[in-house]
Design an enzyme around this catalytic site. Structure first.
Site, PDB file in Angstrom:
ATOM      1  N   GLU A  34      -3.373  58.207   7.241  1.00  0.00           N
ATOM      2  CA  GLU A  34      -2.129  58.996   7.300  1.00  0.00           C
ATOM      3  C   GLU A  34      -2.391  60.486   7.499  1.00  0.00           C
ATOM      4  OE1 GLU A  34      -3.000  58.350   2.811  1.00  0.00           O
ATOM      5  OE2 GLU A  34      -3.107  57.187   4.670  1.00  0.00           O
ATOM      6  N   HIS A  37      -8.114  57.168   4.638  1.00  0.00           N
ATOM      7  CA  HIS A  37      -6.693  57.529   4.601  1.00  0.00           C
ATOM      8  C   HIS A  37      -6.235  57.926   6.012  1.00  0.00           C
ATOM      9  CE1 HIS A  37      -6.005  57.730   0.175  1.00  0.00           C
ATOM     10  NE2 HIS A  37      -7.317  57.897   0.155  1.00  0.00           N
ATOM     11  N   CYS A  81      -7.030  52.599   0.945  1.00  0.00           N
ATOM     12  CA  CYS A  81      -7.919  53.032  -0.139  1.00  0.00           C
ATOM     13  C   CYS A  81      -7.825  52.059  -1.318  1.00  0.00           C
ATOM     14  CB  CYS A  81      -7.593  54.470  -0.546  1.00  0.00           C
ATOM     15  SG  CYS A  81      -8.904  55.243  -1.525  1.00  0.00           S
TER      16      CYS A  81
END
Length: 588
Positions: free
Chosen positions: A528, A526, A399
Site C-alpha cells: 500500500e 506493505h 504482513c
C-alpha cells in the site's frame, strides 16, 4: 529555491497535509520540480513507536524511515520518493544539536534555543530541500514545508521562530506562508464565523509571520461578505483568501485551488518560471475526480483489523483500495470490522456485536487483513481468514495478515492445532511464524526489517507475478519483526499452499498463494505504501478485480482491462496518458 510554509490554526487535523500536497501537485503540473518536508513538533525521534490511535498509521519510506502519514499524502499526490530526513521532529533537531555540543562544535558557548536550535532547523530545511525526490535526479525548485500542530502550541514555538528568521535569510521573493484555518458554521445560526481565523492570524503575525494566503476550511462555499471580512481583519487582499470547502473526492482539492488563481498568485509572489500551457497532470486529476463522482457499481471489502475505530490507522490501505476500485470503475465500500468482535468471547459477552460483525464479513465481496502488532484480535483475524479460504472469497493478507493465514492453514489443514506465531505464543509446539534473527528485543524504535527490499518470484504461474507485469522480482517496503519459519515450508507446499515469492537469499517467505482458490494471496511487505492514484498496487488491484468478478478475464486478456473498464471508458473524455488507458504496470 522557493519555500512555501504551510501552517495551521484553530484546530489540528484541519487538512494541512492535503492542502500542502495539493499545492505541490498544481506546481508540479506546471512543470516545476517539487519536494516536501513535514515538521512534527513532538519529541519522538520518529513515528515508529506510536500507536495508530496516536497519530494514525506509521508510513514507511524506501530507506526504512518510519514517518508521519502526511508523507504518504505527498508521495501519492506528487508521485515522488521521499527519505527519512524529509520528516523533521523536535527529537531529531535536539539530538543533532546535543551531539554537536558533546563533540565540542560550539566551542564552549552556552547552547540555547535561539540561535542554536533555530539555526539547526533552518540548516536542515535548506539541506533537505536540495535533495532530489524524482527518478530523474533533478534538484527541486520548490519546497513545500508543512508545520504540524496548531499555531500557538508551546512545542512548535522554536519552529515558528526559525521560520521568522528564515524568511529574511532567503529573501521575501523566495518565501511564502499559507495559513490554513477553520471557518465554523454552527447549526443554530448557519452563519460562517470568522473570529477563530482572525485570532489565529493575529497570533501568527504576533510571532513574526504574516500569511500570504489564508486557506479557509469550511463545510460550504465561503460567502463573499465573509471573504471580505477575513480580508479586512487579516491584512490580505480578498483574492488571497482561498475557500477550501468539503468536496466529494480528494482529487478535487488541487482543482479547487487552481480554479481560485493559486498558481497565478505564486507566479507573481515567488516569480516562478511557469509557462502558460495546458497542464496535463491536472487533466488527469480532473478525469479521476469526474470518474470518481460518476461511479455506479459498488464493491465492498471487509477490513478486519484491530485499529478500526480510527480510519487514519489504515490511511494507505484505504487509498490503495480506492486507487484499485477507481481503476476498474467501481465505487469502494470499506466495511470496518474489529477482529475481536469475531471471536467466541464476544459471542458470550456481546452477542449482538458478534453477529453484526459476522454479518458484515459475510456480506462483503472480499476480505483484507492488514498489518498490526500485539495479540489482541488475532484469533478473530484467523476466523475471518478461515471463512475466506473455505468460502472461496477473495482474500489479501498484508504482513501480519499473511502470517496469520499461515497459522490458519497450519491449524485447519495440516492439523497442527497449536500452530502460532512466537509473538503470541512463545511455547507453541508448531512455531510457524518466528522472530527474525537480527531483531533486537531490547529496543523498540527502528529495530524491525524496514524499507525497500527485493522479492524474487519463484513461480512463473503465480497470479501476483502476472499482476505485477510478469516480472522476475519486485521491490516493496517492509515493516516487520517476525517472519514465516522456513524450516516448515515443505509441509505447506505439499498441500497446495505455495510460497511463490522469497527474498534474495531464498530464506524469507515473502508471498503466499493458495491453489484452487479464486484469489488467496498474502504478502510480507506493505504494497500500500507505493500505490498511486494512476498506478494501483498490484496485490490490492488483484483483490478488487477478484471481488468484482473480473480477475479471470483480466488474466486471460494478458492483464489488460476491457475498454469500458479503463480510465477513458465511462468518463466521456480520452485519457491524457497511455498508462491510464491501458493500466499497465511498469516493469522494474
Amino acid at each position: 529555491m522557493k519555500y512555501i510554509l504551510v501552517t495551521g490554526g484553530v484546530i489540528s487535523g484541519i487538512g494541512k497535509g492535503i492542502i500542502a500536497s495539493s499545492v505541490g501537485t498544481i506546481l508540479k503540473s506546471c512543470g516545476l520540480h517539487v519536494t516536501a518536508i513535514k515538521i512534527d513538533p513532538y519529541i519522538n525521534i520518529d513515528a515508529g513507536t506510536f500507536s495508530p490511535y496516536e497519530h494514525g498509521e506509521v508510513f514507511v519510506l524506501d530507506d526504512g524511515g518510519e514517518v508521519d502519514l502526511d508523507l504518504g499524502n505527498y508521495e501519492r499526490f506528487l508521485d515522488i520518493r521521499l527519505i527519512r530526513d524529509n520528516n523533521l521532529t523536535t527529537g531529531k533537531i535536539y539530538q543533532s544539536v546535543i551531539t554537536k555540543e558533546r563533540r565540542g562544535d560550539y566551542l564552549g558557548k552556552t547552547v540555547q534555543v535561539v540561535p542554536h536550535i533555530t539555526d539547526a532547523i533552518q540548516e536542515w530545511v535548506m539541506r533537505q530541500a536540495k535533495i532530489s525526490v524524482d527518478v530523474d535526479g533533478v534538484e527541486p525548485q520548490v519546497c513545500v514545508i508543512e508545520l504540524g500542530g496548531t499555531v500557538g502550541d508551546i512545542e512548535s514555538m522554536p519552529f515558528i521562530e526559525a521560520f521568522r528568521q528564515f524568511q529574511f535569510k532567503v529573501k521575501r521573493e523566495n518565501f511564502c506562508n499559507i495559513h490554513v484555518s477553520l471557518i465554523p458554521q454552527p447549526n443554530t445560526t448557519g452563519e460562517q464565523k470568522t473570529k477563530p481565523t482572525q485570532n489565529s492570524v493575529r497570533e501568527l503575525r504576533g510571532l513574526g509571520l504574516s500569511p500570504d494566503l489564508i486557506m479557509c476550511r469550511c463545510a460550504t462555499v465561503l460567502e463573499t461578505s465573509v471573504k471580505e471580512k477575513i480580508s479586512m481583519f487579516c491584512h490580505v487582499e480578498p483574492t488571497q483568501v482561498i475557500c477550501v470547502q468539503d468536496v466529494p473526492s480528494l482529487y478535487r482539492v488541487p482543482l479547487l485551488l487552481e480554479s481560485q488563481g493559486v498558481v497565478d498568485y505564486f507566479c507573481r509572489r515567488l516569480n516562478l518560471p511557469i509557462e502558460l500551457k495546458p497542464r496535463k497532470m491536472l487533466t488527469k486529476w480532473k478525469e479521476m475526480a469526474d470518474r470518481s463522482d460518476r461511479l455506479l457499481e459498488h464493491v465492498s471489502i471487509a477490513l478486519v483489523g484491530k485499529y478500526t475505530k480510527l480510519s487514519d490507522s489504515y490511511t494507505s490501505v484505504i487509498k490503495a483500495l480506492e486507487h484499485s476500485a477507481l481503476a476498474i470503475n467501481y465505487k469502494l465500500e470499506v466495511k470496518y470490522i474489529d477482529s475481536a468482535d469475531l471471536e467466541a468471547v464476544t459471542l458470550r459477552d456481546e452477542p449482538v456485536k458478534y453477529h453484526e460483525a459476522w454479518q458484515k464479513l459475510c456480506s462483503s465481496h472480499g476480505v483484507l487483513v492488514p498489518g498490526g502488532f500485539g495479540v489482541r484480535g488475532t484469533e478473530g483475524k484467523i476466523q475471518a481468514i478461515n471463512w475466506a479460504r473455505k468460502q472461496n472469497k477473495p482474500f489479501l493478507g498484508v504482513c501480519l495478515g499473511m502470517q496469520l493465514a499461515v497459522c490458519e492453514f497450519a491449524r485447519n489443514v495440516l492439523g497442527w492445532e497449536d500452530a502460532n506465531s512466537t509473538e503470541f505464543n512463545p511455547e507453541s509446539r508448531h512455531p510457524v511464524v518466528i522472530d527474525m534473527p537480527e531483531h533486537n528485543p531490547g529496543q523498540m524504535g527502528g529495530t524491525m526489517r524496514l524499507g525497500k527490499r527485493r522479492t524474487i518470484f519463484t513461480s512463473t504461474s503465480s497470479v501476483l507475478r502476472k499482476l505485477y507485469g510478469d516480472v522476475e522480482y519486485v521491490e516493496e517496503r517492509h515493516r516487520h519483526r517476525f517472519e514465516v519459519n522456513p524450516e516448515l515450508k515443505h509441509h505447506f507446499e505439499k498441500k497446495g499452499f505455495h510460497f511463490v515469492g522469497q527474498d534474495v537469499e531464498g530464506e524469507r517467505m515473502e508471498v503466499i498463494e493458495l491453489e484452487d482458490h479464486g484469489y488467496f494471496v498474502g504478502v510480507q511487505y506493505h504494497p500500500e505504501f507505493t500505490s498511486r492514484p494512476i498506478k494501483p498496487s498490484p496485490p490490492y488491484f488483484g483483490l478488487l478485480l477478484a471481488a468484482a468478478g473480473k480477475l479471470p478475464s483480466y488474466l486471460t486478456k494478458g492483464c489488460r482491462l476491457s475498454p469500458r473498464d479503463t480510465y477513458s471508458g465511462s468518463s466521456g473524455s480520452s485519457s491524457p496518458e497511455l498508462d491510464m488507458s491501458e493500466l499497465k504496470f511498469p516493469s522494474l
